[in-house]
Motif scaffolding. Sequence first.
Motif, PDB file in Angstrom:
ATOM      1  N   ASN A   1      -5.586   6.436  -7.424  1.00 21.98           N
ATOM      2  CA  ASN A   1      -4.458   5.649  -6.910  1.00 21.98           C
ATOM      3  C   ASN A   1      -3.537   6.509  -6.044  1.00 21.98           C
ATOM      4  O   ASN A   1      -3.087   6.070  -4.987  1.00 21.98           O
ATOM      5  CB  ASN A   1      -3.660   5.018  -8.055  1.00 21.98           C
ATOM      6  N   VAL A   2      -3.279   7.733  -6.489  1.00 22.49           N
ATOM      7  CA  VAL A   2      -2.434   8.641  -5.710  1.00 22.49           C
ATOM      8  C   VAL A   2      -3.114   8.982  -4.384  1.00 22.49           C
ATOM      9  O   VAL A   2      -2.485   8.996  -3.324  1.00 22.49           O
ATOM     10  CB  VAL A   2      -2.130   9.927  -6.520  1.00 22.49           C
ATOM     11  N   THR A   3      -4.410   9.227  -4.455  1.00 25.84           N
ATOM     12  CA  THR A   3      -5.175   9.519  -3.235  1.00 25.84           C
ATOM     13  C   THR A   3      -5.107   8.339  -2.264  1.00 25.84           C
ATOM     14  O   THR A   3      -4.846   8.521  -1.066  1.00 25.84           O
ATOM     15  CB  THR A   3      -6.645   9.820  -3.597  1.00 25.84           C
ATOM     16  N   ASN A   4      -5.326   7.139  -2.782  1.00 27.64           N
ATOM     17  CA  ASN A   4      -5.300   5.951  -1.915  1.00 27.64           C
ATOM     18  C   ASN A   4      -3.910   5.705  -1.328  1.00 27.64           C
ATOM     19  O   ASN A   4      -3.801   5.261  -0.184  1.00 27.64           O
ATOM     20  CB  ASN A   4      -5.798   4.719  -2.679  1.00 27.64           C
ATOM     21  N   SER A   5      -2.873   5.994  -2.100  1.00 27.11           N
ATOM     22  CA  SER A   5      -1.509   5.871  -1.572  1.00 27.11           C
ATOM     23  C   SER A   5      -1.302   6.859  -0.425  1.00 27.11           C
ATOM     24  O   SER A   5      -0.676   6.533   0.582  1.00 27.11           O
ATOM     25  CB  SER A   5      -0.471   6.151  -2.653  1.00 27.11           C
TER      26      SER A   5
END
Lengths: 199, 199
Positions: free
Chosen positions: A39-43
Amino acid sequence: MEFRYPNGKIYKPKNVADTPYLKQKIYSNRGMTLEEDLNVTNSYYLEKDIAVIHKKPTPIQIVKVDYPKRSAAVIKEAYFKQASTTDYNGIYKGRYIDFEAKETKNKTSFPLQNFHEHQINHMSEILKQMGICFVILRFSTLDEMYLLDAKHLLSFWNRHLTGGRKSITKQEVEMYGHQLPIGYHPRIDYLKVIDQLYF
Amino acid sequence: MEFRYPNGKIYKPKNVADTPYLKQKIYSNRGMTLEEDLNVTNSYYLEKDIAVIHKKPTPIQIVKVDYPKRSAAVIKEAYFKQASTTDYNGIYKGRYIDFEAKETKNKTSFPLQNFHEHQINHMSEILKQMGICFVILRFSTLDEMYLLDAKHLLSFWNRHLTGGRKSITKQEVEMYGHQLPIGYHPRIDYLKVIDQLYF
């Protein structure tokens, strides 16, 4: 507690609506789950206009909802449903991206029971439509992560269906997959591997 | 009540996991909602290997879950969350497809308040990544439906933000959009319009 930029502006993390409040607090520490890392990567990808990839919400069968006066509807009875697709999808450089992320504590093989038949069928349909489809496999005890194209997963699945082993050996994951380095920002830069493989 | 094929085999609709049990029963009647029409259409596309497009599950914030012995986990308290993306996405002929479907009872205009800022931002990001992004607008009283490219919706949204009207006139929808005929199978053949516009 609020976080502020040096200019005093309140820091509002973009696109973390799916992350429960408490989990947002420990972003800066380790001990994050694979889902949180992704999720952090996608953000990060979204903020930098690199790609638009989201985790789909967990599918839920709602049975009973209360509508209290002057406040939000409350779901009082609901059940988790099995997903009919993979968890992540979106777009990168005009191409459709679709993947599932799973982890195991095993050190020598990745059990296929981590995947449901629905998800395998979905991946097969995505490949037919010329989408980019893969799985991210994490060996949590070893802290190693691999990206494996769905076409390989499908052939291991078929091997199992025709009487073969119920898992992919670690050696096979290394041979057919691509190791994902764990970085800081982005944490799991899987699009780097996608660049090498598909562009 | 079960439906059976002439050979006695029970009819199992494919990929309707998201449709509540009771709603599945009235497929053969009219009075279906836009969402149901689109789910049936997407199931048709999937069965015929035309496209893989799914509605995303409704995002829910889970607060309390019970784990009764020997039975499935029960969600006892949860709330609806605002979606940060559009409801539908998937892949068609290798291209990423992303859309939202909305209806109004108005006859002369389509109110922009049907869309959330999050969704508008999401559509703008999809266009940047060269995805095919649009909205399906239904005038329920007139039983007319239009496909409108997201770039037009974004310009009407910007007109509103800069002090303009809070809706798109019916005339504008007709001018910039493409009317979708209502058929039987598939019920809303929006990919036909997509073929004309993008392929």
